[in-house]
Enzyme design. Structure first.
Site, PDB file in Angstrom:
ATOM      1  N   ARG A 215       4.571   5.392 -11.045  1.00 37.37           N
ATOM      2  CA  ARG A 215       2.992   5.795 -10.508  1.00 37.37           C
ATOM      3  C   ARG A 215       2.658   7.193 -10.546  1.00 37.37           C
ATOM      4  NH1 ARG A 215      -1.572   6.059  -8.903  1.00 37.37           N
ATOM      5  NH2 ARG A 215      -2.933   5.045  -7.038  1.00 37.37           N
TER       6      ARG A 215
ATOM      7  N   PHE B  76       1.346  -1.009  -5.002  1.00 32.68           N
ATOM      8  CA  PHE B  76       1.505  -1.467  -6.180  1.00 32.68           C
ATOM      9  C   PHE B  76       3.186  -1.659  -6.303  1.00 32.68           C
ATOM     10  CE2 PHE B  76       2.527  -2.107 -10.775  1.00 32.68           C
ATOM     11  CZ  PHE B  76       1.362  -2.378 -11.337  1.00 32.68           C
TER      12      PHE B  76
ATOM     13  N   HIS C 105       8.708   1.157 -11.619  1.00 32.21           N
ATOM     14  CA  HIS C 105       7.090   1.585 -11.472  1.00 32.21           C
ATOM     15  C   HIS C 105       6.842   2.988 -11.147  1.00 32.21           C
ATOM     16  CE1 HIS C 105       3.430   1.734  -8.948  1.00 32.21           C
ATOM     17  NE2 HIS C 105       2.883   1.648 -10.282  1.00 32.21           N
TER      18      HIS C 105
ATOM     19  N   GLU D 114     -10.680   1.175  -2.018  1.00 34.53           N
ATOM     20  CA  GLU D 114      -9.186   0.901  -1.815  1.00 34.53           C
ATOM     21  C   GLU D 114      -8.914  -0.156  -3.097  1.00 34.53           C
ATOM     22  OE1 GLU D 114      -7.181   1.556   0.145  1.00 34.53           O
ATOM     23  OE2 GLU D 114      -8.610   2.351   1.868  1.00 34.53           O
TER      24      GLU D 114
HETATM   25  C1  LIG Z   1      -3.229   6.506  -2.112  1.00 36.86           C
HETATM   26  C2  LIG Z   1      -3.717   5.346  -2.686  1.00 36.86           C
HETATM   27  O1  LIG Z   1      -3.102   4.816  -3.603  1.00 36.86           O
HETATM   28  C3  LIG Z   1      -3.430   3.343  -4.027  1.00 36.86           C
HETATM   29  O2  LIG Z   1      -2.838   3.086  -5.204  1.00 36.86           O
HETATM   30  P1  LIG Z   1      -1.293   2.129  -5.010  1.00 36.86           P
HETATM   31  O3  LIG Z   1      -1.052   2.003  -3.676  1.00 36.86           O
HETATM   32  O4  LIG Z   1      -0.372   2.752  -6.069  1.00 36.86           O
HETATM   33  O5  LIG Z   1      -1.687   0.880  -5.712  1.00 36.86           O
HETATM   34  P2  LIG Z   1      -3.198   0.183  -5.898  1.00 36.86           P
HETATM   35  O6  LIG Z   1      -3.919   0.041  -4.604  1.00 36.86           O
HETATM   36  O7  LIG Z   1      -3.033  -1.164  -6.855  1.00 36.86           O
HETATM   37  O8  LIG Z   1      -3.989   0.977  -6.934  1.00 36.86           O
HETATM   38  C4  LIG Z   1      -3.413   1.563  -8.253  1.00 36.86           C
HETATM   39  C5  LIG Z   1      -4.271   1.119  -9.362  1.00 36.86           C
HETATM   40  O9  LIG Z   1      -3.520   1.831 -10.508  1.00 36.86           O
HETATM   41  C6  LIG Z   1      -3.239   0.918 -11.490  1.00 36.86           C
HETATM   42  N1  LIG Z   1      -1.858   1.122 -11.717  1.00 36.86           N
HETATM   43  C7  LIG Z   1      -1.087   1.825 -10.986  1.00 36.86           C
HETATM   44  N2  LIG Z   1       0.346   1.463 -11.531  1.00 36.86           N
HETATM   45  C8  LIG Z   1       0.282   0.573 -12.449  1.00 36.86           C
HETATM   46  C9  LIG Z   1       1.357   0.131 -13.418  1.00 36.86           C
HETATM   47  O10 LIG Z   1       2.185   0.074 -13.471  1.00 36.86           O
HETATM   48  N3  LIG Z   1       0.688  -0.544 -14.466  1.00 36.86           N
HETATM   49  C10 LIG Z   1      -0.513  -0.827 -14.571  1.00 36.86           C
HETATM   50  N4  LIG Z   1      -0.970  -1.675 -15.490  1.00 36.86           N
HETATM   51  N5  LIG Z   1      -1.563  -0.452 -13.887  1.00 36.86           N
HETATM   52  C11 LIG Z   1      -1.114   0.300 -12.745  1.00 36.86           C
HETATM   53  C12 LIG Z   1      -3.666  -0.549 -11.219  1.00 36.86           C
HETATM   54  O11 LIG Z   1      -5.086  -0.684 -11.859  1.00 36.86           O
HETATM   55  C13 LIG Z   1      -3.661  -0.506  -9.599  1.00 36.86           C
HETATM   56  O12 LIG Z   1      -4.731  -1.403  -9.320  1.00 36.86           O
HETATM   57  C14 LIG Z   1      -5.030   3.449  -4.268  1.00 36.86           C
HETATM   58  O13 LIG Z   1      -5.258   2.116  -4.896  1.00 36.86           O
HETATM   59  C15 LIG Z   1      -5.748   3.925  -3.515  1.00 36.86           C
HETATM   60  O14 LIG Z   1      -7.415   4.151  -3.521  1.00 36.86           O
HETATM   61  C16 LIG Z   1      -5.460   5.356  -2.932  1.00 36.86           C
HETATM   62  O15 LIG Z   1      -5.578   5.967  -4.064  1.00 36.86           O
END
Ligand SMILES: C[C@@H]1O[C@H](OP(=O)(O)OP(=O)(O)OC[C@H]2O[C@@H](n3cnc4c(=O)[nH]c(N)nc43)[C@H](O)[C@@H]2O)[C@@H](O)[C@H](O)[C@@H]1O
Length: 379
Positions: A239, A340, A237, A32
């Protein structure tokens, strides 16, 4: 209010050293990401704070689990790297794991580790009941946040479903335990998602002041704004990575993204020609989008850290800087189902933006998609 031992003072949120303090610890399923982990923190923080509001469990502290083994992040970082821990403490008494470990004279031995697991069938007779059952079948798949000298006296396997406050029933089975840990903290659900309690906790999750300062300097220098609610730029944002290849039905293609942003800008903020993009996209994708938007007449900004900044803030800090910059924009567009994006939306609710400028998303190339759910603030 004093606790049973007279050691702790609820209003001061403080216990004397060597007192009857007890520690509530948890970890989260390793895959996660950062922003889901933030949500799991809130579930535990609310669980403890709500109980303490009733004058109970005053001597308990919530242990902040280091940011360990995050999706492409460096490991084992304390919370103060990303958050203002003193602000967290205004909501609930928290303590960094590092502090617990160094306060302990002998290597830390957790009294009981409850390994939470989902039931195979969540619906009994078609109904979802809150419940737990101790079983004899489980394996701890964590690594104690990378600390190799933390051990456990007893491990208990538990099938669990329902609200997090039910964990107190498990804790009550062994009232003498001092260090209690739950593995797979993402399994129990919020007791009060979206309520005032939820937002009180959320508001206390202020970011590390250094990160906020860096973000605000960027906003001032490149986005021409020195107020909280900026009118000078639109933020997105975007993604990519796993979302781009496994959720094609919910996100635009690389080629379709600029066109969509252009349309959103024209429809909502026609005077704005400056765009900030937060993204996890590859360098090639970033360059493509940047060029496409420039061709459409926009000034495009990304936060690109210097080597020194990256070393200092780590990937996690850069992600937070991106989130802060997105949250101050006149208009925000996020990615469907990304936590995010959700955290940026919450931040904007706290800042007081009209929700129509916040709950917007990129659609697939068809241009048709459902509007995001609006989780508006409750004060
Ligand atoms: C489907 C799920 O989605 C979840 O992602 P989701 O909710 O977007 O969001 P997070 O749980 O935070 O995981 C995404 C990771 O990708 C990087 N990241 C994503 N967008 C950005 C951005 O705009 N800027 C920067 N600097 N970094 C970004 C960041 O390290 C973040 O912790 C995943 O954590 C789970 O493991 C799973 O894959």
């Amino acid at each position: 209010a004093k606790d049973d031992n007279g050691f702790c003072d609820a209003s001061a949120k403080h216990c004397k050293p060597g007192s009857g303090e007890k520690f509530l610890m948890y970890d989260v399923n390793p895959p996660e990401g950062f922003n889901l982990r933030r949500d799991v923190y809130m579930r535990f923080a609310i669980m403890l704070a709500e109980t303490q509001k009733m004058g109970k469990k005053i001597n308990w502290r919530l242990v902040l689990p280091p940011w360990h083994r995050l999706y492409h992040w460096k490991s084992g970082l304390p919370w103060n790297k990303f958050f203002d821990v003193n602000s967290l403490k205004t909501y609930v008494p928290v303590i960094e794991l590092q502090e617990v470990v160094s306060n302990s004279i002998t290597p830390l031995k957790i009294d009981r580790l409850y390994v939470l697991q989902n039931y195979e069938n969540a619906f009994e007779d078609g109904v979802f009941h809150d419940k737990w059952t101790i079983t004899d079948d489980c394996k701890y798949d964590g690594l104690f946040w990378g600390y190799n000298n933390i051990t456990v006296k007893e491990t208990v396997c538990v099938n669990f479903q329902g609200k997090i406050s039910k964990l107190w029933e498990l804790i009550a089975l062994h009232p003498k335990d001092k260090y209690v840990m739950f593995s797979h903290g993402e399994i129990p659900l919020h007791t009060s998602y979206g309520t005032k309690t939820y937002w009180d906790c959320r508001k206390s999750m202020k970011f590390n002041t250094g990160l906020v300062k860096t973000a605000k300097n960027f906003i001032l220098q490149f986005l021409n704004c020195k107020i909280e609610k900026c009118t000078t730029y639109l933020s997105v944002h975007w993604r990519r990575r796993d979302f781009a290849y496994s959720r094609g039905k919910d996100v635009p293609s690389l080629q379709g993204t600029a066109k969509q942003i252009d349309q959103i800008a024209k429809d909502n903020v026609p005077d704005i020609k400056t765009i900030f993009i937060a993204t996890d996209a590859s360098e090639t994708e970033v360059r493509t989008l940047e060029n496409d938007l420039k061709e459409l007449g926009y000034k495009v900004n990304f936060f690109i850290p210097s080597k020194k900044e990256l070393e200092m803030y780590k990937d996690g800090g850069i992600a937070i800087i991106d989130q802060v910059i997105c949250s101050h924009a006149a208009f925000f567009v996020g990615t469907h189902d990304s936590t995010f994006t959700f955290r940026i939306q919450e931040e904007r609710e706290i800042l007081g933006f009209p929700s129509s400028t916040t709950f917007n998303r990129l659609c697939p190339d068809t241009g048709k998609c459902e509007k995001p759910s609006k989780w508006t603030i409750v004060n």
